[in-house]
Motif scaffolding. Structure first.
Motif, PDB file in Angstrom:
ATOM      1  N   SER A 148      71.812   5.173  47.035  1.00 50.99           N
ATOM      2  CA  SER A 148      70.643   5.486  47.464  1.00 50.99           C
ATOM      3  C   SER A 148      69.907   4.737  48.382  1.00 50.99           C
ATOM      4  N   LYS A 149      70.424   3.976  48.925  1.00 50.90           N
ATOM      5  CA  LYS A 149      69.849   2.817  49.834  1.00 50.90           C
ATOM      6  C   LYS A 149      69.182   3.700  51.057  1.00 50.90           C
ATOM      7  N   GLY A 150      69.670   4.626  51.788  1.00 47.34           N
ATOM      8  CA  GLY A 150      69.084   5.316  52.746  1.00 47.34           C
ATOM      9  C   GLY A 150      67.950   5.973  52.342  1.00 47.34           C
ATOM     10  N   LEU A 151      67.886   6.733  51.124  1.00 48.48           N
ATOM     11  CA  LEU A 151      66.938   7.351  50.391  1.00 48.48           C
ATOM     12  C   LEU A 151      65.727   6.682  50.202  1.00 48.48           C
ATOM     13  N   ILE A 152      66.064   5.421  49.640  1.00 52.34           N
ATOM     14  CA  ILE A 152      65.031   4.408  49.389  1.00 52.34           C
ATOM     15  C   ILE A 152      64.310   3.825  50.616  1.00 52.34           C
ATOM     16  N   GLY A 153      65.124   3.298  51.622  1.00 52.83           N
ATOM     17  CA  GLY A 153      64.395   2.827  52.950  1.00 52.83           C
ATOM     18  C   GLY A 153      63.589   4.007  53.608  1.00 52.83           C
ATOM     19  N   PHE A 154      63.905   5.272  53.594  1.00 49.10           N
ATOM     20  CA  PHE A 154      63.499   6.287  54.313  1.00 49.10           C
ATOM     21  C   PHE A 154      62.168   6.577  53.422  1.00 49.10           C
ATOM     22  N   ILE A 155      61.971   6.716  52.250  1.00 51.36           N
ATOM     23  CA  ILE A 155      60.922   6.995  51.242  1.00 51.36           C
ATOM     24  C   ILE A 155      59.867   5.775  51.654  1.00 51.36           C
ATOM     25  N   GLY A 156      60.453   4.626  51.561  1.00 55.93           N
ATOM     26  CA  GLY A 156      59.775   3.221  51.694  1.00 55.93           C
ATOM     27  C   GLY A 156      58.774   3.442  52.975  1.00 55.93           C
ATOM     28  N   LEU A 157      59.516   3.901  53.984  1.00 55.82           N
ATOM     29  CA  LEU A 157      58.758   3.740  55.507  1.00 55.82           C
ATOM     30  C   LEU A 157      57.701   5.053  55.577  1.00 55.82           C
ATOM     31  N   LEU A 158      57.919   5.973  54.799  1.00 53.25           N
ATOM     32  CA  LEU A 158      57.065   7.249  54.556  1.00 53.25           C
ATOM     33  C   LEU A 158      56.009   6.570  53.723  1.00 53.25           C
ATOM     34  N   VAL A 159      56.027   6.038  52.610  1.00 54.29           N
ATOM     35  CA  VAL A 159      55.042   5.485  51.753  1.00 54.29           C
ATOM     36  C   VAL A 159      54.183   4.522  52.703  1.00 54.29           C
ATOM     37  N   MET A 160      54.614   3.491  53.476  1.00 53.33           N
ATOM     38  CA  MET A 160      54.125   2.793  54.139  1.00 53.33           C
ATOM     39  C   MET A 160      53.291   3.458  55.068  1.00 53.33           C
ATOM     40  N   THR A 161      53.909   4.491  55.854  1.00 48.41           N
ATOM     41  CA  THR A 161      52.869   4.995  56.969  1.00 48.41           C
ATOM     42  C   THR A 161      51.903   5.900  56.498  1.00 48.41           C
ATOM     43  N   VAL A 162      51.999   6.504  55.226  1.00 50.04           N
ATOM     44  CA  VAL A 162      50.963   7.169  54.397  1.00 50.04           C
ATOM     45  C   VAL A 162      49.807   6.206  54.329  1.00 50.04           C
ATOM     46  N   SER A 163      50.217   5.152  53.685  1.00 47.25           N
ATOM     47  CA  SER A 163      49.420   3.982  53.376  1.00 47.25           C
ATOM     48  C   SER A 163      48.282   3.416  54.407  1.00 47.25           C
ATOM     49  N   MET A 164      48.938   3.590  55.719  1.00 45.62           N
ATOM     50  CA  MET A 164      48.393   3.170  56.920  1.00 45.62           C
ATOM     51  C   MET A 164      47.460   4.185  57.440  1.00 45.62           C
ATOM     52  N   LEU A 165      47.726   5.495  57.308  1.00 45.19           N
ATOM     53  CA  LEU A 165      46.781   6.737  57.787  1.00 45.19           C
ATOM     54  C   LEU A 165      46.099   7.411  56.877  1.00 45.19           C
ATOM     55  N   ILE A 166      45.938   6.672  55.424  1.00 43.27           N
ATOM     56  CA  ILE A 166      45.281   7.256  54.481  1.00 43.27           C
ATOM     57  C   ILE A 166      43.800   7.178  54.531  1.00 43.27           C
ATOM     58  N   SER A 167      43.280   6.332  55.148  1.00 37.64           N
ATOM     59  CA  SER A 167      41.847   6.124  55.344  1.00 37.64           C
ATOM     60  C   SER A 167      41.553   5.096  56.517  1.00 37.64           C
TER      61      SER A 167
END
Length: 367
Positions: A304-323
């Motif tokens: 699941s390396k690819g899945l974890i990496g992709f979801i990690g980038l997604l979470v990081m992006t959401v955290s930046m745009l959240i407010s």
């Protein structure tokens, strides 16, 4: 091979998780002098909710949480609910990540962009999730004594300087019952106690899953009492008004420590505690979301390396745009998220699943 964690590791994770972002924003300051009562009532509500979460374990002790959802709600609705919890866990992970990136950038890495801080955090979180719950749990077991030791030092230094003043807690009971209960529900119950719904993903990994309620109650009581002591201490030092309006009241409190000009600038103690507890809260929510995705896609953890990496980038992006700023972020987290996000995922859906469980049980008994 099934990953397994001990009861002490499980309790350690709960304590570190409960500290999480509660350490940053503080707990119960909106109730002013009655913060202690707010925390006690919220903890009582949290224990009831936790009992609801663990009820499923008594019927399906070794069954993954997403599979339990699909068994009870059916394949179609269950599939939708599983995705709902995946998005919920990852969204809260992003919110907590934003809490801690703001803290770090404002305290020790002033010139470092939020993106860089978020990336460093998510690399460590993603690696921990890839290694699995056993490694996360052993890390919690290792870090908990140091966190408690540093928390003890914080209290010791504050009381040595005689900073707390009991009169700042007066008058007692200066808030109406209706107003207090409106603060306790949904905000106090859902944050941080109701967030333990994510531990439903971890229950099957316990050495004795049927004891998950007992172990969880121990963790909730320990963390709740410590949070109560810290919150009351902060109130006695800063006073209700300053504590309620402070961005990081714990940091403001420890910054007042100055013993003979020798022991001062103790901010690193608080920052270390916050970073460690924040890491575990982000990691557990992230682990919950990723584990449920692995279940849906039938992906083994080691692939699941690819899945974890992709979801990690997604979470990081959401955290930046959240407010846009910390004021907006805190307002969303304390006023909007508890009612419109936490209540459905922590209370409504588990209650409906429990109702379906009892209906299913009765049908089996009639047969």
């Amino acid at each position: 091979m099934k990953e397994s964690i001990t009861r002490y590791q499980f309790i350690s994770l709960i304590i570190l998780f409960e500290f999480g972002s509660s350490i940053i924003v503080g707990l119960g300051f909106e109730a002013k002098q009655n913060a202690w009562l707010f925390i006690l009532l919220s903890m009582a509500g949290g224990l009831i909710l936790y009992g609801l979460f663990t009820r499923f374990v008594s019927f399906y002790p070794d069954t993954p949480f997403p599979q339990v959802i699909q068994i009870l709600a059916g394949p179609v609705i269950g599939y939708i609910l599983v995705w709902g919890y995946i998005l919920y866990f990852l969204y809260i992970s992003a919110r907590v990540l934003r809490d801690f990136t703001i803290l770090i950038s404002q305290t020790i890495l002033h010139e470092t962009p939020l993106f860089a801080v978020s990336l460093l955090f998510m690399i460590v979180v993603g690696f921990a999730c890839y290694l699995g719950i056993e490694v996360i749990a052993r890390s919690g077991e290792l870090f908990l004594p140091y966190v408690l030791l540093m928390g003890g030092l914080f209290l010791m230094f504050v009381f040595i300087m005689d900073l707390p003043k009991i009169e700042r807690l007066e008058p007692f009971f200066n808030i109406g019952v209706k107003e207090l209960l409106s603060l306790v529900f949904p905000r106090g119950v859902s944050f941080p106690f109701g967030e333990l719904i994510v531990f439903a993903v971890i229950f099957p990994h316990l050495e004795h899953p049927l004891n998950s309620f007992r172990y969880g109650v121990i963790g909730i009581l320990i963390s709740g009492i410590i949070l109560l002591i810290i919150s009351v201490t902060i109130l006695m030092v800063l006073g209700p008004t300053i504590a309620m309006n402070s961005t990081v009241p714990l940091l403001d409190t420890i910054s007042l420590v100055n013993i003979q000009g020798i022991i001062q600038r103790m901010d690193p103690i608080v920052i270390i505690i916050m970073v460690v507890t924040g890491f575990f809260k982000i990691t557990i929510f992230f682990y919950g979301g990723v584990t449920m995705l692995q279940y849906l896609f039938k992906l083994p953890r080691r692939k699941s390396k690819g899945l974890i990496g992709f979801i990690g980038l997604l979470v990081m992006t959401v955290s930046m745009l959240i407010s846009e700023n910390i004021a907006e972020h805190l307002k969303e987290g304390l006023e909007i998220v508890p009612l419109y996000v936490h209540v459905p995922m922590q209370m409504i859906v588990p209650s409906l699943l429990l109702l379906l469980l009892f209906i299913r049980k009765r049908k089996i008994q009639k047969k």
